[in-house]
Scaffold this motif. Structure first.
Motif, short mmCIF file in Angstrom:
data_model
loop_
_atom_site.label_atom_id
_atom_site.label_comp_id
_atom_site.label_asym_id
_atom_site.label_seq_id
_atom_site.Cartn_x
_atom_site.Cartn_y
_atom_site.Cartn_z
N THR A 201 -6.29 5.99 7.60
CA THR A 201 -6.52 5.43 8.93
C THR A 201 -6.67 3.92 8.88
O THR A 201 -6.12 3.21 9.74
N ILE A 202 -7.39 3.39 7.91
CA ILE A 202 -7.59 1.94 7.85
C ILE A 202 -6.28 1.21 7.57
O ILE A 202 -6.04 0.11 8.07
N GLN A 203 -5.38 1.83 6.83
CA GLN A 203 -4.07 1.22 6.62
C GLN A 203 -3.27 1.18 7.91
O GLN A 203 -2.63 0.16 8.23
N GLN A 204 -3.32 2.25 8.67
CA GLN A 204 -2.60 2.26 9.94
C GLN A 204 -3.23 1.28 10.93
O GLN A 204 -2.51 0.60 11.68
N VAL A 205 -4.55 1.19 10.94
CA VAL A 205 -5.22 0.26 11.84
C VAL A 205 -4.86 -1.18 11.50
O VAL A 205 -4.57 -2.01 12.38
N THR A 206 -4.85 -1.51 10.21
CA THR A 206 -4.51 -2.86 9.79
C THR A 206 -3.06 -3.20 10.13
O THR A 206 -2.76 -4.31 10.58
N SER A 207 -2.18 -2.25 9.92
CA SER A 207 -0.78 -2.48 10.27
C SER A 207 -0.61 -2.71 11.76
O SER A 207 0.13 -3.60 12.20
N GLY A 208 -1.31 -1.90 12.57
CA GLY A 208 -1.24 -2.11 14.01
C GLY A 208 -1.83 -3.44 14.44
O GLY A 208 -1.29 -4.11 15.34
N ALA A 209 -2.93 -3.83 13.83
CA ALA A 209 -3.54 -5.13 14.16
C ALA A 209 -2.62 -6.28 13.80
O ALA A 209 -2.49 -7.26 14.55
#
Length: 388
Positions: A201-209
């Motif tokens: 999840t944190i990887q996806q959140v960082t990519s989206g940010a």
């Protein structure tokens, strides 16, 4: 009659056996206990050794008294209870925290130290809350259009054919970004139970940010002056999203490793970077020159202003003095004009003759003029005075 009455055979036990005066053999007792337990719960035949009845043979062991059964069962239960109790002790390391579940429901979070939990009733999950995790993120992202227009494109006419075009497709540019993200677990309970896969999840959140932030920047800005803003904005945006998810994760740092233009225009943007560096160099040089020259110019200006102010005051004061003197003379002139006129004439001639070195005297007897070289006469007088 008591079985140990004096005078009787005290080696006889109350069940007709003989007493053994030797100390009990613990190994033999434990061996007998194990064989009895095996025979009690498995109902298998003995192996011919020293059985519970001491007679050997192949008969299955049968308990001879109900108290003996209770004794064995109590001993087994006590041993199992002791093992269960001892198995509940565990140590939480200084960098860890342990989450306790009681019947599958969250109970508490334990800090470092020695603790105990009820095994089979409670379960524990230990998490390292000081370990720094990291991952790298790399990909191509769209930047903002050069004309700052992100609205959908309108219908345009090309060769009598209507074609829909998006401003994002026309003027946005791809930029390749690589960054490193460091994070840690700050809430073990939320990390374990709020998300299915928090690390993913944190990887996806960082990519989206990253996609969200870089979509508001121009390509040249992302490649030159916006690098620091990009990393700080991605860090702040990721923290906000993870907090809203209650993921139990905290982003510590976002390090921007590489931001480069597409291969087709990379050379041109390298020239832009060099030009920007030269511009920064020239600006710094100009600022250094200005810091050196401006104080001197300010000092000269202040001195000139001070001189002008002093001259102004001098002229004004002189004019005021002349006016006062003229008014005083006018007052006297109005009372005695002839006398005042003669005095003014004499004062004027005195001032003139004091500043001249040549005097011409008109002789009434003829047309001759007498020339008196006062400068030479004064010089001779001064020389004679020096000799004396």
């Amino acid at each position: 009659m008591p079985w140990n009455e004096p005078g009787k055979n005290n080696n006889q036990d109350p069940w007709g056996g003989k007493r053994d005066q030797r100390p009990p053999d613990l190994d033999k007792m434990l061996g007998n206990l194990v064989r009895k337990l095996r025979a009690l719960f498995t109902h298998q035949k003995g192996n011919g050794g020293n059985g519970g009845n001491g007679n050997g043979g192949n008969r299955s062991w049968q308990p001879s008294h109900p108290k003996e059964i209770k004794y064995v069962l109590g001993l087994v239960a006590s041993g199992l209870a002791l093992l269960w109790f001892l198995s509940g002790f565990f140590i939480v390391n200084p960098a860890e925290e342990t989450v306790i579940l009681r019947f599958g429901r969250y109970a508490e979070t334990l800090q470092p130290g020695l603790h105990w939990f009820a095994r089979f009733i409670e379960s524990k999950y230990t998490v390292d809350v000081q370990k720094i995790y990291s991952f790298s993120l790399q990909g191509d992202f769209l930047t903002k259009s050069s004309d700052q227009n992100d609205l959908p494109g309108q219908m345009i006419q090309l060769d009598n054919t209507k074609k829909t075009s998006s401003a994002a497709d026309q003027s946005k540019n791809l930029v390749n970004v690589e960054l490193n993200v460091q994070y840690r677990i700050n809430d073990p309970q939320a990390y374990l139970f709020n998300l299915v896969n928090p690390d993913d999840t944190i990887q996806q959140v960082t990519s989206g940010a990253l996609s969200d932030v870089i979509g508001t920047m121009k390509l040249d800005e992302a490649l030159t002056t916006g690098r620091e803003f990009l990393s700080s904005a991605v860090l702040e945006r990721s923290r906000q999203v993870l907090k809203s998810y209650n993921a139990g994760l905290e982003v510590l740092a976002v390090t921007l490793r590489k931001v480069q233009a597409p291969d087709q225009v990379r050379a041109a943007f390298n020239d832009v970077n060099r030009a920007d560096q030269d511009r920064s160099t020239y600006i710094q040089q100009a600022q250094a020159y200005a810091s050196k020259v401006v104080p001197i110019a300010q000092g000269n200006a202040a001195r000139t202003l001070a001189d002008a102010t002093a001259y102004q005051q001098q002229v004004v004061l002189g004019a005021q003095a002349n006016v006062a003197r003229y008014q005083a003379v006018l007052k006297v002139y109005l009372t005695s004009p002839d006398v005042t006129r003669e005095r003014m004439y004499l004062d004027t001639m005195q001032n003139i003759l004091q500043n001249t070195t040549k005097i011409l005297v008109d002789v009434n007897a003829g047309n001759n003029l007498v020339y008196l070289p006062l400068d030479k006469l004064l010089k001779q007088n001064s020389e004679q005075g020096d000799k004396k």
